[in-house]
Design an enzyme around this catalytic site. Structure first.
Site, PDB file in Angstrom:
ATOM      1  N   ILE A  14      72.916  13.711 -14.668  1.00 24.48           N
ATOM      2  CA  ILE A  14      74.351  13.924 -14.437  1.00 24.48           C
ATOM      3  C   ILE A  14      74.665  13.526 -12.995  1.00 24.48           C
ATOM      4  CG2 ILE A  14      76.262  15.578 -14.471  1.00 24.48           C
ATOM      5  CD1 ILE A  14      74.529  17.345 -16.321  1.00 24.48           C
ATOM      6  N   HIS A  15      75.561  12.563 -12.833  1.00 24.75           N
ATOM      7  CA  HIS A  15      75.938  12.058 -11.506  1.00 24.75           C
ATOM      8  C   HIS A  15      77.371  11.548 -11.593  1.00 24.75           C
ATOM      9  CE1 HIS A  15      75.468   7.896 -12.930  1.00 24.75           C
ATOM     10  NE2 HIS A  15      74.520   8.426 -13.674  1.00 24.75           N
ATOM     11  N   GLY A  16      77.847  10.911 -10.558  1.00 32.17           N
ATOM     12  CA  GLY A  16      79.247  10.500 -10.467  1.00 32.17           C
ATOM     13  C   GLY A  16      79.765   9.697 -11.642  1.00 32.17           C
ATOM     14  N   ALA A  19      79.919  11.880 -14.706  1.00 25.91           N
ATOM     15  CA  ALA A  19      80.934  12.929 -14.576  1.00 25.91           C
ATOM     16  C   ALA A  19      82.353  12.382 -14.625  1.00 25.91           C
ATOM     17  CB  ALA A  19      80.716  13.696 -13.264  1.00 25.91           C
TER      18      ALA A  19
END
Length: 158
Positions: A14-16, A19
């Protein structure tokens, strides 16, 4: 895989991009990460949960619990995005009786012992073999960093 809308291989989990771009575009209400090491590390789980967008639940689970939950239909009625670090996990899921959706490879970092197939996709021999297994099983595997990028079959990079 009742309730699942997308499967992504991304070693960043889960990262930019996940997200802001993927979860919004897919209108997910849950992001599931399957990774035994991460599931047993409270600090890493906390960081991943902070990276998830507001209003999106997270399930960060070890392999056995995740497969049991999926097979039990625990996510029916939801919109779940599944993220794993490696295609090897997906082959194990398939072998455990989980019917997979098409798979998107987002990012597999260049590491020692890997071959680079695309700017953002480097694989070990075991990972490449796992992708080949998915393809032979009739599962569509694409390489797409963000939703705006063209959806390209991973086999075109081999």
């Amino acid at each position: 895989m009742e309730g699942f809308v997308h499967i992504r291989i991304d070693d960043r989990l889960i990262h930019g991009q996940v997200a802001t771009r993927w979860s919004t575009g897919l209108r997910v209400n849950r992001i599931m990460v399957i990774d035994d090491a991460v599931a047993s590390n409270d600090a890493e789980k906390a960081i991943l949960r902070m990276a998830a967008p507001a209003g999106v639940n997270t399930s960060i689970l070890g392999f056995d619990k995740a497969v049991a939950n999926i097979k039990n239909g625990n996510y029916a009625g939801q919109r779940v995005m599944l993220i794993v670090k490696t295609p090897v996990t997906l082959v194990k899921m398939m072998e455990a009786g989980v019917k997979l959706l098409p798979v998107n490879i987002g990012n597999m970092s260049n590491r020692p012992g890997t071959t680079q197939y695309k700017k953002s996709v480097s694989m070990t021999a075991e990972e490449k073999e796992a992708v080949d297994t998915l393809l032979k099983a009739g599962i569509k595997v694409t390489a797409q960093m963000v939703p705006d990028d063209p959806e390209v079959g991973i086999e075109s990079f081999f």
